[in-house]
Design a protein around this motif. Structure first.
Motif, PDB file in Angstrom:
ATOM      1  N   ASN A 169       0.827  -1.214   0.000  1.00 41.70           N
ATOM      2  CA  ASN A 169       0.000   0.000   0.000  1.00 41.70           C
ATOM      3  C   ASN A 169       0.859   1.261   0.000  1.00 41.70           C
ATOM      4  O   ASN A 169       0.541   2.242  -0.672  1.00 41.70           O
ATOM      5  N   VAL A 172       2.293   1.684  -3.538  1.00 39.32           N
ATOM      6  CA  VAL A 172       1.259   2.157  -4.463  1.00 39.32           C
ATOM      7  C   VAL A 172       0.995   3.645  -4.234  1.00 39.32           C
ATOM      8  O   VAL A 172       0.901   4.421  -5.186  1.00 39.32           O
ATOM      9  N   SER A 173       0.892   4.054  -2.981  1.00 41.66           N
ATOM     10  CA  SER A 173       0.670   5.476  -2.666  1.00 41.66           C
ATOM     11  C   SER A 173       1.825   6.324  -3.174  1.00 41.66           C
ATOM     12  O   SER A 173       1.619   7.401  -3.750  1.00 41.66           O
ATOM     13  N   THR A 175       3.896   5.614  -5.622  1.00 39.21           N
ATOM     14  CA  THR A 175       3.867   5.607  -7.082  1.00 39.21           C
ATOM     15  C   THR A 175       2.812   6.588  -7.597  1.00 39.21           C
ATOM     16  O   THR A 175       3.061   7.337  -8.552  1.00 39.21           O
ATOM     17  N   HIS A 176       1.648   6.597  -6.973  1.00 39.99           N
ATOM     18  CA  HIS A 176       0.593   7.538  -7.387  1.00 39.99           C
ATOM     19  C   HIS A 176       1.027   8.983  -7.161  1.00 39.99           C
ATOM     20  O   HIS A 176       0.781   9.855  -8.008  1.00 39.99           O
ATOM     21  N   LEU A 177       1.667   9.225  -6.041  1.00 44.30           N
ATOM     22  CA  LEU A 177       2.153  10.576  -5.737  1.00 44.30           C
ATOM     23  C   LEU A 177       3.178  11.019  -6.775  1.00 44.30           C
ATOM     24  O   LEU A 177       3.111  12.142  -7.288  1.00 44.30           O
ATOM     25  N   ALA A 179       3.566   9.862  -9.818  1.00 45.33           N
ATOM     26  CA  ALA A 179       2.916  10.014 -11.122  1.00 45.33           C
ATOM     27  C   ALA A 179       2.157  11.331 -11.177  1.00 45.33           C
ATOM     28  O   ALA A 179       2.203  12.047 -12.196  1.00 45.33           O
ATOM     29  N   HIS A 180       1.500  11.682 -10.098  1.00 47.37           N
ATOM     30  CA  HIS A 180       0.762  12.943 -10.044  1.00 47.37           C
ATOM     31  C   HIS A 180       1.716  14.139 -10.168  1.00 47.37           C
ATOM     32  O   HIS A 180       1.457  15.116 -10.886  1.00 47.37           O
TER      33      HIS A 180
END
Length: 186
Positions: A169, A172-173, A175-177, A179-180
């Motif tokens: 988790n 994933v968080s 990676t999303h950060l 990418a954003h």
């Protein structure tokens, strides 16, 4: 006359002795049968105890966290992996209300519902089960809940077998950060 009376008495005695011998033989046979049945029951009991010990060791040493609750929602199983990821020993959690004492506030309702459904026989696979650790941190567990039944088929609790997904988790968080952030600069 006397001879007939004596002969009848001898026949009666032989019948009585025959009956006594028959009952003694039957008693001996039933004693041997009882001893054999008793020995078989003892062997079955020893085998059941050995199987229970083996199963208990398997659950306790599994490399996945395993939790169990009784019909009232109190912890009745907590294996070594559950101890490892939470820091709580089995002795510390046994008999405690799982949802009230070890689930984060934002998940108490949903986890309570999943466990309540499992106590009604409706099992759930792959749901996130966030636990408090002894240090106050949160550990995320992906859990499958299985209804636990007694020998007569009555529901007596729930067993959950999980997988610690805390690091997944976090990754994933992250990676999303990232990418954003990357998309913001484009």
């Amino acid at each position: 006359t006397r001879k007939e009376s004596s002969a009848a008495s001898d026949v009666y005695k032989r019948q009585a002795i025959g009956t006594i011998i028959f009952f003694l033989s039957a008693l001996r046979s039933s004693t041997v049968l009882w001893q054999t049945m008793h020995q078989n029951l003892l062997l079955k009991h020893e085998l059941a105890v050995a199987n229970l010990n083996e199963l208990t060791q398997f659950v306790d040493t599994a490399n996945a966290p395993i939790f169990g609750i009784d019909a009232q929602g109190n912890v009745n199983e907590w294996n070594q992996q559950a101890e490892k990821i939470t820091g709580f020993t089995k002795q510390e959690v046994m008999g405690q209300a799982l949802v009230a004492n070890f689930i984060t506030d934002d998940y108490k309702l949903s986890v309570g519902e999943v466990l309540a459904k499992a106590l009604q026989g409706d099992e759930t696979a792959n749901y996130e089960f966030p636990l408090f650790t002894q240090s106050g941190d949160r550990v995320d567990v992906l859990l499958n809940s299985t209804t636990r039944r007694d020998a007569s088929g009555q529901i007596v609790g729930v067993v959950g077998v999980g997988q610690d997904i805390t690091e997944l988790n976090k990754a994933v968080s992250y990676t999303h950060l990232r990418a954003h952030e990357t998309l913001r600069y484009l």
